[in-house]
Scaffold this active site. Sequence first.
Site, PDB file in Angstrom:
ATOM      1  N   GLU A   1       0.832  -1.211   0.000  1.00 16.81           N
ATOM      2  CA  GLU A   1       0.000   0.000   0.000  1.00 16.81           C
ATOM      3  C   GLU A   1       0.865   1.258   0.000  1.00 16.81           C
ATOM      4  O   GLU A   1       0.572   2.228  -0.717  1.00 16.81           O
ATOM      5  CB  GLU A   1      -0.919  -0.009   1.217  1.00 16.81           C
ATOM      6  CG  GLU A   1      -1.871   1.178   1.274  1.00 16.81           C
ATOM      7  CD  GLU A   1      -2.692   1.219   2.551  1.00 16.81           C
ATOM      8  OE1 GLU A   1      -3.500   2.161   2.696  1.00 16.81           O
ATOM      9  OE2 GLU A   1      -2.519   0.332   3.421  1.00 16.81           O
TER      10      GLU A   1
ATOM     11  N   CYS B   1      -2.042  -0.879  13.053  1.00 13.62           N
ATOM     12  CA  CYS B   1      -2.145  -2.129  13.818  1.00 13.62           C
ATOM     13  C   CYS B   1      -2.359  -1.898  15.308  1.00 13.62           C
ATOM     14  O   CYS B   1      -2.609  -2.843  16.047  1.00 13.62           O
ATOM     15  CB  CYS B   1      -0.914  -3.009  13.592  1.00 13.62           C
ATOM     16  SG  CYS B   1       0.642  -2.180  13.903  1.00 13.62           S
TER      17      CYS B   1
ATOM     18  N   SER C   1      -3.139   3.447   7.135  1.00 10.13           N
ATOM     19  CA  SER C   1      -3.139   2.309   6.235  1.00 10.13           C
ATOM     20  C   SER C   1      -4.486   1.610   6.341  1.00 10.13           C
ATOM     21  O   SER C   1      -5.049   1.461   7.431  1.00 10.13           O
ATOM     22  CB  SER C   1      -2.024   1.331   6.614  1.00 10.13           C
ATOM     23  OG  SER C   1      -2.199   0.096   5.954  1.00 10.13           O
TER      24      SER C   1
ATOM     25  N   GLU D   1     -11.499  -3.446  19.254  1.00 12.60           N
ATOM     26  CA  GLU D   1     -11.257  -3.625  17.823  1.00 12.60           C
ATOM     27  C   GLU D   1     -12.035  -4.806  17.266  1.00 12.60           C
ATOM     28  O   GLU D   1     -12.646  -4.717  16.198  1.00 12.60           O
ATOM     29  CB  GLU D   1      -9.766  -3.816  17.571  1.00 12.60           C
ATOM     30  CG  GLU D   1      -9.422  -3.963  16.094  1.00 12.60           C
ATOM     31  CD  GLU D   1      -7.953  -4.245  15.858  1.00 12.60           C
ATOM     32  OE1 GLU D   1      -7.368  -3.648  14.939  1.00 12.60           O
ATOM     33  OE2 GLU D   1      -7.379  -5.071  16.602  1.00 12.60           O
TER      34      GLU D   1
ATOM     35  N   CYS E   1       3.552  -2.599  22.151  1.00  7.25           N
ATOM     36  CA  CYS E   1       2.685  -3.656  22.692  1.00  7.25           C
ATOM     37  C   CYS E   1       3.241  -4.281  23.962  1.00  7.25           C
ATOM     38  O   CYS E   1       2.467  -4.780  24.792  1.00  7.25           O
ATOM     39  CB  CYS E   1       2.466  -4.735  21.640  1.00  7.25           C
ATOM     40  SG  CYS E   1       1.630  -4.139  20.152  1.00  7.25           S
TER      41      CYS E   1
END
Length: 637
Positions: A311, A334, A354, A396, A564
Amino acid sequence: MESKKTLRAPVSQKPLVIEKPENPEYIGGSVSIEINEKKFSVPLGTTILEACRQNQIHIPTLCHHEDLCVAGVCRICVVEVEGMRTLQASCAFPITAPIKIKTTSNAVRRSRKHIIDLLLSEHYGECYSCFRNNNCELQSLAKEYGVDHYSFGHIQNPRYEVDNSSYSVVRDMDKCILCKRCVRTCIDLQEVGVLEAIGRGHDTHIGTFWDKPLAEVICINCGQCINRCPTGALRANDPRDEIWSAIDNPKKHVVIQTAPSPRAAICEEFGMEPGTSLTGEMNTALRRIGFDVVFDTNFTADLTIFEEGTELIQRLYNALVKKEQVALPQFTSCSPGWVKYLEHFYPEYVDNLSSAKSPQQMFGALIKTFYAKRKGIDPKDIVSVAVMPCSAKKFECNRPEMVDSGFKDVDYGLTTRELAQMIKEAGIYLPEMPKSHFDDPFGEASGAGLIFGATGGVMEAALRTVVEFITGKKIENIFANADITPVRGFEGIKYAELPISDVGPVPKLIAHLVPDWNWLKGATLKIAVVHGTANAKKVMDDIKAGGKFSECHFIEFMACPGGCIGGGGQPIPTTPEIRKLRAKAIYDEDKSLPVRKSHENRHVVEIYNEFLTDGPCGHISHKLLHTHYIKRGKYIA
């Protein structure tokens, strides 16, 4: 520590900060002090608490946290300072002159015990039924100071309703001790600001705007408030009962995927030191619990690199060659906490995200399409569970957009803490489990997918692939051992430039998208890495003002400090040192793997050949692996 003028904290919480000298050896740069009749020398401006900790002298704390500004509201850390009429909060007392301190006097001991008694008198609930039992700072202090009865009584009835409106965070204000760690986390650490102290005196409570439920305000679900709460006032919305029910249902095929960060941190839930990876042990434990198959989220992290990297190439080609208006820089998508932050605070930049789903959601879509077809299982009978370091992943997977498989792509999100509890409930001691591998058909993933767990990891994984795609050179010839160190580390904002001096042939897998790389020869790829939404705010404001970051081509954003590995679902406590050890565990495991680049993961290449047959960013992958986001703004109904 930022200056008092730049802090967003309420005036009552803005700390007295004495700027420490660059060199304590300069005249006046250090101060001689006495603690418990022992002499020490400390840099000017050091707090009493810091001085004691530097010299292994124990002082208990509740409102203090290494990640947060000073508050000095709980008074548990009080000490005697010679010549002062009252006890002083050691966390908020900067040393600017020679003083004599006592940390263990009778007055100090009695004061701390009375404070604990007073806190317990307003603390509704029983410890044995609290999810923070045996990991509660108030409970630990009560034991440490011999509090074995309620000297000032005990509340028998709840005063507040539990707020479980959010998919991610549950608030139980009857367990709140008003330390304001959550307020400082939300305002200063994350620059979101949905929590504040409301009312005065006995009527003070921590609330949201108009005391609305958490789901109705601009909470980004990051869960950082949970990680810093010392009691059970904040917790993640726990789906364990539903998952156990699915495991016990013989008609259900229960699939679990595990992200990289939980395996680098779950050891802490079993009494081990931070920094021990238990990947193989987790796989075995999950099968013994009753999950039918265990998959590695790193597989779809590798897939994300193909989709997100392609992308980016498409956007650059359209902007530089076709001269089209394109949303640049491209932002990673993400981190669901970051995505929701952008939707609320910078909705005009949603198009820069994205469109690639997060690895969690990509896997969910594949499980209920590709995997279901290959195994001959009706997708409605598949229960898809994801083990994540993140409370925002619960939100999510419940987004209405995430149903491209024809079903809810991921049914439940489990935090690291919740998975550890399930393992304990099954009577399993995780460190003693034999190691085992992930299940097919997705196989083992690459080290590039693994390092997604640390800040800079997504960018490094992308660069390992994109640089090789464009230059035709091995990344090891540019960065030793394929370790792209400029994007590593815990600096809040990192910036780097990569000149493209040579180009190679276009790889077959993306040859349908661009004819050659000549249009990139001589260009410089500008990138940035950001973690924590307070840092994201700085970068976004710079982009709005047309600053340096507006010239970037690709920016990695993570909502949580450290990425994370510091997520809102990770073991408690979290500190800068613990996050470093977790990151080290991830990077060490990456080095040990035979495949360390996403494009060298043969299982990903196979899935393009067999299922996603029109390649990265093709029609099939766009339907299953890409999505769109919402321009929410800050309006509250």
